[in-house]
Write an enzyme that holds these catalytic residues in place. Sequence first.
Site, PDB file in Angstrom:
ATOM      1  N   SER A  36     -16.959  -3.839   7.169  1.00 46.43           N
ATOM      2  CA  SER A  36     -15.566  -4.411   7.701  1.00 46.43           C
ATOM      3  C   SER A  36     -14.540  -4.296   6.653  1.00 46.43           C
ATOM      4  O   SER A  36     -13.819  -4.869   6.392  1.00 46.43           O
ATOM      5  CB  SER A  36     -15.430  -5.747   8.567  1.00 46.43           C
ATOM      6  N   ARG A  57       0.697  -0.957  -0.144  1.00 45.09           N
ATOM      7  CA  ARG A  57      -0.061   0.053   0.145  1.00 45.09           C
ATOM      8  C   ARG A  57       1.026   1.244  -0.138  1.00 45.09           C
ATOM      9  O   ARG A  57       0.717   2.164  -0.814  1.00 45.09           O
ATOM     10  CB  ARG A  57      -0.951  -0.060   1.192  1.00 45.09           C
ATOM     11  N   GLY A 103     -13.079  -6.546  -0.496  1.00 45.58           N
ATOM     12  CA  GLY A 103     -12.365  -7.292  -1.658  1.00 45.58           C
ATOM     13  C   GLY A 103     -11.921  -6.949  -2.763  1.00 45.58           C
ATOM     14  O   GLY A 103     -11.567  -7.790  -3.623  1.00 45.58           O
ATOM     15  N   GLY A 104     -11.751  -5.617  -3.051  1.00 43.47           N
ATOM     16  CA  GLY A 104     -11.274  -5.109  -4.200  1.00 43.47           C
ATOM     17  C   GLY A 104     -12.345  -4.429  -5.164  1.00 43.47           C
ATOM     18  O   GLY A 104     -11.972  -3.940  -6.359  1.00 43.47           O
ATOM     19  N   LYS A 158     -17.581 -12.599   8.575  1.00 47.50           N
ATOM     20  CA  LYS A 158     -17.205 -11.380   7.655  1.00 47.50           C
ATOM     21  C   LYS A 158     -17.066 -12.171   6.174  1.00 47.50           C
ATOM     22  O   LYS A 158     -15.996 -12.675   5.930  1.00 47.50           O
ATOM     23  CB  LYS A 158     -15.700 -10.891   7.911  1.00 47.50           C
ATOM     24  N   GLU A 194     -13.949 -15.004   9.047  1.00 49.68           N
ATOM     25  CA  GLU A 194     -13.661 -14.334   7.827  1.00 49.68           C
ATOM     26  C   GLU A 194     -13.510 -15.478   6.511  1.00 49.68           C
ATOM     27  O   GLU A 194     -12.239 -15.839   6.357  1.00 49.68           O
ATOM     28  CB  GLU A 194     -12.830 -13.435   7.594  1.00 49.68           C
ATOM     29  N   ARG A 202      -9.537  -1.784   2.450  1.00 48.38           N
ATOM     30  CA  ARG A 202      -9.323  -0.831   1.099  1.00 48.38           C
ATOM     31  C   ARG A 202     -10.239   0.089   0.748  1.00 48.38           C
ATOM     32  O   ARG A 202      -9.813   1.440   0.621  1.00 48.38           O
ATOM     33  CB  ARG A 202      -8.957  -1.541  -0.102  1.00 48.38           C
TER      34      ARG A 202
HETATM   35  P1  13P Z   1     -10.757  -5.402   2.166  1.00 52.83           P
HETATM   36  O1  13P Z   1     -11.974  -4.571   2.633  1.00 52.83           O
HETATM   37  O2  13P Z   1      -9.650  -4.389   1.583  1.00 52.83           O
HETATM   38  O3  13P Z   1     -10.834  -6.547   1.438  1.00 52.83           O
HETATM   39  O4  13P Z   1     -10.132  -5.869   3.534  1.00 52.83           O
HETATM   40  C1  13P Z   1     -10.736  -6.401   4.564  1.00 52.83           C
HETATM   41  C2  13P Z   1      -9.940  -7.402   5.295  1.00 52.83           C
HETATM   42  O5  13P Z   1      -9.775  -7.174   6.599  1.00 52.83           O
HETATM   43  C3  13P Z   1      -9.515  -8.549   4.625  1.00 52.83           C
HETATM   44  O6  13P Z   1      -9.223  -9.489   5.461  1.00 52.83           O
END
Ligand code: 13P
Length: 340
Positions: free
Chosen positions: A291, A32, A264-265, A222, A177, A294
């Site tokens: 949650s 990043r 997730g992108g 998540k 998650e 990015r």
């Molecule tokens: P993103 O929202 O960037 O996908 O990240 C969330 C996260 O904690 C991924 O493990």
Amino acid sequence: MSERLEDIAAAMVTPGQGILAADESSGTIKKRFDTIGLESTADSRRDYREMMFRAEDAMKNCISGVILYDETLRQKAADGTPLAEIIKAAGAVPGIKVDAGAKPMAGFDGETITEGLDGLRERLAEYHGLGARFAKWRGVISISKDLPSWGAVKQNAQALARYAALCQEAGIVPIVEPEVLMDGQPGDHTIDRCYEVTNWVLKTVFDELYDARVSLEGMILKPNMIIDGKNARKASREEVAEKTVRCLKATVPAAVPGIAFLSGGQSDEEATAHLSIMNANFDLPWALTFSYGRALQAAALKTWGGKKDNVAAAQRAFTHRARMNSLAATGEWKKELEAA
Ligand code: 13P
């Protein structure tokens, strides 16, 4: 704050608030920072995260919890205050990523298994002492023509369940998650294929949670949204929202207090819009919130650029995104508000 798992979980999905995922591992945060040409050092990582955690309006009104990386939970702000204390002072719950990352899975070409169970009981006890009241473990499932395999789905689900049981024993709410990647390789799968795989993964995860005697009332899920692969995007926002809600209703028991999506992108605005449509248009048995990593941080990181002079502007960028997502968590986001 009360220490019952159910109460911590409820606080994590306070209406109109969501979770900031700031738990990038050293490798990910370096990637990043590379995008803004900044060297990743303990101090630059601290400065970046302190900038967000001190964005008071966002933290007080929009953020219910922050997922930290091990280093950050132990770090102090420039003035000596532990970063976890700054988060607590804003009324948010500090949390900790406890998995050790997704590693190539022996015998399963192209798939990963998430590591970190060895010694986890002891680490959780230490994290509890450092102030963490929830944790996160991410299992990663990739879609291709032949993947995922049953072996990878099952073993990642088992690891998530073992992690969740250990968390609850330690008085820590597990964020479970299981991420079905939208940006994996080749990333050309359809939304219906994402539905099919996510449905399978979530069913398996909840079977394993049951077998591991995990209390559903004391956890947060998540998941990914149901969406086309990154290189095949075409579903409308309404279709993403409808299919995501349908898949979750078919797989996630109503005893689970909250679901907090990963981004997730997805672009910032898409991640917000999808969440808002779900909350506005459907009757849901659980709280549905964000949650995001990015999708909450991208604009702030770019505005900050590693420079002290930009801290206030970066905090405004972060606060804007947090507000938009806070509105989405109650279904009240509108595109026009993005311009404000
Ligand atoms: P993103 O929202 O960037 O996908 O990240 C969330 C996260 O904690 C991924 O493990």
